[in-house]
Structures are given as C-alpha cells and as structure tokens.
Scaffold this active site. Structure first.
Site, mmCIF file in Angstrom:
data_model
loop_
_atom_site.group_PDB
_atom_site.id
_atom_site.type_symbol
_atom_site.label_atom_id
_atom_site.label_comp_id
_atom_site.label_asym_id
_atom_site.label_seq_id
_atom_site.Cartn_x
_atom_site.Cartn_y
_atom_site.Cartn_z
ATOM 1 N N LYS A 236 0.817 -1.211 0.000
ATOM 2 C CA LYS A 236 0.000 0.000 0.000
ATOM 3 C C LYS A 236 0.853 1.265 0.000
ATOM 4 C CE LYS A 236 -4.286 -2.014 1.529
ATOM 5 N NZ LYS A 236 -5.381 -2.082 2.514
ATOM 6 N N ARG A 272 -2.862 -10.339 5.051
ATOM 7 C CA ARG A 272 -3.239 -10.486 3.640
ATOM 8 C C ARG A 272 -2.135 -9.868 2.804
ATOM 9 N NH1 ARG A 272 -5.683 -7.354 -0.301
ATOM 10 N NH2 ARG A 272 -7.187 -8.412 -1.685
#
Length: 298
Positions: A236, A272
């Site tokens: 991210k 994840r």
C-alpha cells in the site's frame, strides 16, 4: 510449504471467535492470505492475473508458497478506481473460485456485492471479504447469514473515488474501533454469528499515511472487540512512502513482510499479502526467534 495448518478452520485456528494472542513461536502462526486479483487495473500487479487461467496458476503458486487462504477479487479498490459492472465481477471471479476451491484450497471472495458473494460461495468460497463491512450493499448481511460463511468486515467510510476525502478522525484507533463495533452489532443483528466475524482495520481506506501507522501501532485497541484481526498492509501507498519515489511496487514486499511480523507480535490473527513466500519466511524467522528465547531449541 503447505502443511496441516492450512486445513484448520480459519477462525478457530487461534481459539474460536476471540482475538489472537501475540505470536510467540509456540502456537499457530497467523493465517497468511494470498491475494489473487482477477482485474486489469490493480495497483499492485497491473493486471498480470486478469485471465482466469493465469489467476488460477498464480493461486496455486501462492499455496505452494504457504498461503492458508486465497483471496480472489474481481474489482479494484485502489484510490480512484471505478466500479465494475456486477455481471462482469461475477464473470471474473467465479471460474477462479470454483477451480481453486475444487482443489481443496480455502478460498475467500473479495467483494462488496451480495450477488457476487453468493455466486462465489455457491462455487466453493468459504469466506466473504467485504471492504465495506456491509455498507455498500444492504443485501450483503442477509446473504452472509444465509450462507453461514465467515465474513471479514473492514473499516470503511466510502467508495474508492472519494475515500481520501473522508480521512478525518479524532483518535483514529478509537474511532475505527467504535465504527467497527457498530458494524459488528448491525451484522450480528442481521443474523451473522458473532464467531464467524473477522475484523480488518482498513489500512489505506479513508486513512492518511500516518493514520495507518497509528492503527498498526495500536492493534490492541481493535483487539478490545474480541474478534480476530486481519491486517492488509501489502504494497500500500503508506509503505511506498518509505521507498525512493521511483521504486517499483514490488519493492514494497519487504516492508510488507516486516509489518506482517510486527502485526503477528501485536496479536493479528492473519495477514493479507501479495508476496506469500517472503511473508511466510519472515514469520518462520519470528517463530524460531521466539522459540529460541523460550529455550525451545536445545
């Protein structure tokens, strides 16, 4: 690196519907979720797995690398992403879910739509991973209750095209906890069993960079809700901010592995990630380190 850990029930792996204890190398390591994006516009892989056969092959590689769960998604949720038509989302994910689940792999479907969730469960998915926690589709909670699937409820304030404008908090950790608590109450009232719920703090979704770090540093605040926590930090933007401006997205995998280790130490039930191999190896190092501290290797 697959083993018996992959056959355990996903929530029950760390003691039923309760938050995990910090990983000390003696018990179950956190569940590792491998990301399978069946999309042409994902920020993380640029559509490499958009073809169903390619997505299936990639999923099998992730399992070989140690993934406990494959999270299959057909709609990008990157900042600014446009919505995908419902029929197209189903077309993308269902063949991949069916093939992977048919091979005995535990599969999650990453979707905000109840119709897609239902089609994926009928194809073999055991978990519904909804980044909106049921806010994007009022039919989602009843579908989850009807199917009995496990359900990941992520903290969410709005769709990708406007979420960056919604990152205003007093105390970000406490606010996210309280907003997730309200979703848990609503989901349970809709008939979803409490022990089937998993929480995700929603890193990067209506969060500025520094707010993501506060959430990670205060996972204990979210653990007050008594449910397993899934951390989705992989590749991210806030990790990219630690790297040179021209660094490719894949260079965020090392920071992701470090975050995964720190999340495990903080009590995360699962992580994840895109780079399953790097993450599982990092968690194995943590397990060996912690066992050594406790004198487990003689």
């Amino acid at each position: 690196m697959t083993d018996a850990r992959s056959s355990a029930e996903p929530v029950e792996a760390n003691g039923g519907g309760t938050a995990a204890a910090p990983f000390d190398g003696l018990g179950e390591r956190p569940q590792v979720w491998g990301v399978v994006n069946v999309t042409p516009d994902s920020f993380s892989d640029g559509g490499r797995w958009f073809d169903a056969d390619a997505a299936i092959a990639h999923g099998l590689e992730l399992v070989a690398d140690g993934a406990d769960v494959l999270d299959v998604g057909g709609e990008s949720t990157r900042p600014g992403a446009a919505r995908v038509e419902p029929d197209e989302e189903v077309r993308r994910v269902v063949p991949v879910v069916r093939e992977l689940a048919g091979r005995g792999i535990r599969v999650s479907v990453d979707t905000m739509r109840a119709a897609t969730a239902l089609a994926a469960v009928e194809a073999g998915a055991e978990i519904i991973n909804d980044v909106s926690a049921g806010l994007a589709d009022a039919a989602m909670a009843p579908i989850v209750a009807e199917t009995g699937a496990h359900y990941v409820a992520m903290h969410w304030r709005g769709h990708s095209d406007r979420m960056d404008s919604l990152a205003e908090y007093g105390d970000v950790a406490a606010d996210v906890r309280d907003e997730l608590a309200a979703r848990v109450d609503a989901l349970v009232a809709a008939g979803i069993a409490h022990e089937r719920l998993i929480l995700d703090p929603g890193l990067g979704f209506a969060k500025r960079g520094e707010q993501n770090w506060v959430l990670l540093g205060r996972l204990d605040v979210l653990a007050e809700l008594g449910l397993p926590i899934l951390v989705g930090a992989s590749r991210k933007r806030f990790l990219g901010a630690l790297l040179p401006d021209d660094a490719p997205v894949a260079e965020r995998d090392l920071p992701t592995a470090v975050v995964s280790v720190l999340s495990a130490q903080a009590g995360a039930w699962g992580v994840r990630v895109h780079d399953v191999r790097g993450t599982t190896r990092a968690l194995d190092v943590l397990g060996a380190w912690q066992s050594g501290r406790r004198g487990q290797h003689t």
